[in-house]
Enzyme design. Structure first.
Site, PDB file in Angstrom:
ATOM      1  N   HIS A  63      90.025  39.050  -3.000  1.00 37.85           N
ATOM      2  CA  HIS A  63      89.073  38.126  -3.620  1.00 37.85           C
ATOM      3  C   HIS A  63      88.850  38.503  -5.083  1.00 37.85           C
ATOM      4  O   HIS A  63      88.774  37.648  -5.955  1.00 37.85           O
ATOM      5  CB  HIS A  63      87.731  38.159  -2.883  1.00 37.85           C
ATOM      6  CG  HIS A  63      87.679  37.276  -1.679  1.00 37.85           C
ATOM      7  ND1 HIS A  63      88.140  35.986  -1.697  1.00 37.85           N
ATOM      8  CD2 HIS A  63      87.201  37.481  -0.433  1.00 37.85           C
ATOM      9  CE1 HIS A  63      87.953  35.443  -0.491  1.00 37.85           C
ATOM     10  NE2 HIS A  63      87.390  36.337   0.290  1.00 37.85           N
TER      11      HIS A  63
ATOM     12  N   HIS B 287      91.041  42.658   1.985  1.00 38.34           N
ATOM     13  CA  HIS B 287      90.653  41.246   1.902  1.00 38.34           C
ATOM     14  C   HIS B 287      89.666  41.048   0.739  1.00 38.34           C
ATOM     15  O   HIS B 287      89.824  40.133  -0.068  1.00 38.34           O
ATOM     16  CB  HIS B 287      90.019  40.823   3.233  1.00 38.34           C
ATOM     17  CG  HIS B 287      89.453  39.440   3.253  1.00 38.34           C
ATOM     18  ND1 HIS B 287      90.136  38.365   3.753  1.00 38.34           N
ATOM     19  CD2 HIS B 287      88.264  38.960   2.824  1.00 38.34           C
ATOM     20  CE1 HIS B 287      89.391  37.275   3.629  1.00 38.34           C
ATOM     21  NE2 HIS B 287      88.239  37.618   3.067  1.00 38.34           N
ATOM     22  N   GLU B 288      88.695  41.921   0.629  1.00 36.80           N
ATOM     23  CA  GLU B 288      87.710  41.813  -0.457  1.00 36.80           C
ATOM     24  C   GLU B 288      88.364  42.078  -1.812  1.00 36.80           C
ATOM     25  O   GLU B 288      88.060  41.423  -2.801  1.00 36.80           O
ATOM     26  CB  GLU B 288      86.549  42.794  -0.234  1.00 36.80           C
ATOM     27  CG  GLU B 288      85.773  42.593   1.060  1.00 36.80           C
ATOM     28  CD  GLU B 288      85.297  41.163   1.241  1.00 36.80           C
ATOM     29  OE1 GLU B 288      85.100  40.451   0.241  1.00 36.80           O
ATOM     30  OE2 GLU B 288      85.146  40.747   2.405  1.00 36.80           O
TER      31      GLU B 288
ATOM     32  N   GLU C 268      89.894  31.832   1.692  1.00 42.87           N
ATOM     33  CA  GLU C 268      89.887  32.844   2.747  1.00 42.87           C
ATOM     34  C   GLU C 268      91.311  33.112   3.231  1.00 42.87           C
ATOM     35  O   GLU C 268      91.706  34.256   3.424  1.00 42.87           O
ATOM     36  CB  GLU C 268      89.013  32.386   3.920  1.00 42.87           C
ATOM     37  CG  GLU C 268      87.528  32.369   3.618  1.00 42.87           C
ATOM     38  CD  GLU C 268      87.017  33.712   3.119  1.00 42.87           C
ATOM     39  OE1 GLU C 268      87.407  34.748   3.680  1.00 42.87           O
ATOM     40  OE2 GLU C 268      86.242  33.730   2.156  1.00 42.87           O
TER      41      GLU C 268
END
Lengths: 185, 400
Positions: free
Chosen positions: B149, B145-146, B231
């Site tokens: 980003h 997930h990071e 997100e």
């Protein structure tokens, strides 16, 4: 005079065109090479980890000589493999032997509690994952490269300078699954 | 991948332009409040943009360092948590990005974030509380997930937008406080002033005050709206990178069970984290003022995925939320990404999790762990100077 000028212009344009395609082909080939060396690094790491793993397991698994030997043999086979296709096949066999070994480990709770073994096992499963992820990147690059070699007009330039198609790094679907590594509790 | 980055860029520029308009309007109204001359309005705009530029330059030069320091993140080496390093390396390979710097935040509250100006200078930080609670698959989901980003260039956007929000809040605050104090002092000097300023000026002043109150709220809403969308996008990216949506789903579930707010987060930095660090228990999060979509919804979408591609996420999103998809249509190309099978590392029981969190926090703080052959684990503090340590149980001497 005029015809000569036109001919010169055409030749120059042709040369520029061929140089452009040639450079694109070289760039793609280098990218394939680079993606392969990424896999190669991980495969080497896997081969380096196995002797330590077997050494640690030996003390606990006296009755599993066959399983341990199968892993050691598969490892030396994989290390001796030349070229992408052969290497993929040998790594598949090694993967199978490893998953069998890790399945056997389940029956030895003492071994599973060994800190050293746990650390090696973590490194091994991480290496398996890295192989899987870099394999994807490599195959994507090979697809680009092979397409370029086969498509017009770059296929002509590729033929002139002997750019050869590359093999995909495919592991048999049956062996694709990452060896089950259980840390249990 | 590049389609998303482009779509993201377009959205970001649109949003930043809107925020810049809010900032400029604020400057104009404040300028006009001081003088009816239109030039004063222009001067107000110039001042507002000047404040923003200074803040932006500072954040561009060292925004990530400031943010990491504010979060009390410690850079760590591989021996502190080998699995974390391995997982980050795996995700960097999967996303074909350079390896980011890794930080651990010594806080028992579970959370994680990514920061940096570009993928070459990116950092990933995770709290000890999260690291100790997750199994391997879940950790992979969080790191993916990071990484998404970083891959989608969200980290730069959050920094730039956060700074603009900061500038708006700063200018409004200064103006409102200034009004408050000057109105008190004017009470004594009003007789000396000519009352020829007129009604128009008084109206302008009221408008400026309203603008100063509304601008930060509007900017915050804009900021939060886009951060929510990001997100979802990062969740979709994580599923695609790991090929295992369940990992992130179950990690998010663990994050939602937590009730301790993260002490090092604040309102401007909140959108950077994987879940809202300021969330209180029982608060409804599906409102406009939330930086993150409700976790339960994110989990439901992830669990509803049939494959691991962006198209699968989009489909699951439509089915569970009945809203239109947050994924840019250009990213929805046909690709089959199959979900892989679960890894077999199970989550530890809660007692061991708490022990692990303690161990990670001590290691991050510089403690050195020595395993004695009798099975005892000795934790040597960082200020222990000698090179050997004696085991208190069996008396054997080990090297530190």
């Amino acid at each position: 005079m005029n015809i000569l000028l036109v001919l010169i212009v055409i030749v120059i344009l042709l040369v520029v065109f061929i140089v452009g395609i040639y450079n694109a082909l070289v760039r793609l080939r280098n990218q394939v090479q680079n993606a392969w060396s990424q896999i190669d690094v991980q495969l080497k790491r896997r081969h380096d980890l196995i002797p330590n793993l077997i050494e640690t397991a030996k003390g606990y698994m006296q009755h599993e000589r066959g399983t341990l030997e199968a892993v050691t043999n598969a490892r030396s086979q994989a290390m001796g493999a030349k070229g992408v296709a052969e290497s993929a096949k040998a790594e598949g066999v090694l993967g199978k032997a490893l998953s069998k070994f890790l399945l056997t480990v389940e029956a030895y709770p003492d071994l599973k509690a060994n800190q050293n073994f746990l650390a090696l096992q973590e490194e091994l499963s991480s290496t398996e994952n890295k192989i899987a992820f870099s394999r994807q990147a490599y195959n994507d690059q090979v697809l680009f490269f092979n397409n370029k070699i086969q498509m017009f007009p770059s296929n002509i330039v590729a033929g002139m300078f002997n750019f050869a198609k590359r093999d995909y790094f495919e592991i048999d679907t049956a062996e694709k699954a990452v060896p089950k590594v259980s840390f249990g509790n | 991948m590049w389609e998303q980055i482009r779509a993201n860029k377009r959205n970001s520029i649109l949003l930043l332009a809107l925020m810049a308009t809010v900032l400029a309007l604020l400057g104009w109204f404040i300028g006009r409040a001081f003088s009816p001359d239109p030039a004063a309005g222009l001067f107000g705009i110039v001042i507002a943009l000047f404040v923003w530029m200074i803040l932006a330059m500072v954040s561009f030069a060292g925004g990530d360092a400031i943010f990491l320091a504010a979060s009390k993140a410690t850079p760590v080496t591989k021996d502190v948590h080998p699995q974390l390093f391995n997982v980050v390396e795996e995700m960097a390979i999967a996303a074909q990005l350079p390896m980011p710097k890794i930080y651990i935040i010594n806080d028992p509250a579970p959370n994680a974030f990514a920061t940096g100006r570009n993928p070459q200078k990116a950092s990933v930080a995770i709290t000890a509380g999260l690291l100790g609670r997750l199994n391997r698959d879940e950790l992979q989901g969080v790191i993916a997930h990071e990484m998404s980003h970083i891959l989608h260039r969200d980290i730069l956007f959050v920094t730039v937008a956060g700074v603009m929000l900061g500038a708006i809040v700063l200018i409004s605050e200064i103006f409102l406080r200034g009004m408050f104090f000057s109105s008190m002092s004017r009470r004594y000097s009003s007789r000396s002033r000519s009352s020829g300023g007129g009604q128009a000026q008084a109206i302008m002043l009221v408008v400026a005050i309203i603008a100063a109150i509304l601008a930060p709220i509007m900017a915050t809403l804009l900021y939060f709206a886009l951060s929510r969308k990001r997100e979802y996008l990062a969740d979709a990216g994580a599923a695609r990178l790991t090929r295992y949506p369940e990992g992130l789903a179950s990690a998010l579930e663990k994050l939602s069970q937590n009730t301790t707010p993260l002490s090092v987060a604040n309102k401007v930095t909140a959108p950077m984290y994987i879940v809202n660090p300021l969330q209180k228990k029982g608060m409804k999060l599906s409102d406009l003022t939330s930086t993150h979509p409700p976790i339960s919804e994110r989990v439901r979408v992830l669990r509803g995925m049939a494959g691991a591609s962006f198209a699968d996420y989009s489909e699951a999103f439509r089915k569970t939320t009945k809203h239109s998809t947050p994924i840019p249509s250009s990213a929805l190309k046909d690709e089959a990404v199959q979900i892989r099978s679960a890894g077999s590392q199970k989550s530890a029981d809660s007692k061991k999790q708490i022990r692990d969190i303690g161990d990670i926090m001590q290691k991050t703080a510089g403690f050195h762990f020595v395993n004695c052959s009798c099975g005892l684990k000795m934790k040597v503090p960082p200020n222990y100077k000698a090179h050997q340590v004696k085991c208190p149980r069996c008396g054997k001497i080990s090297a530190v």
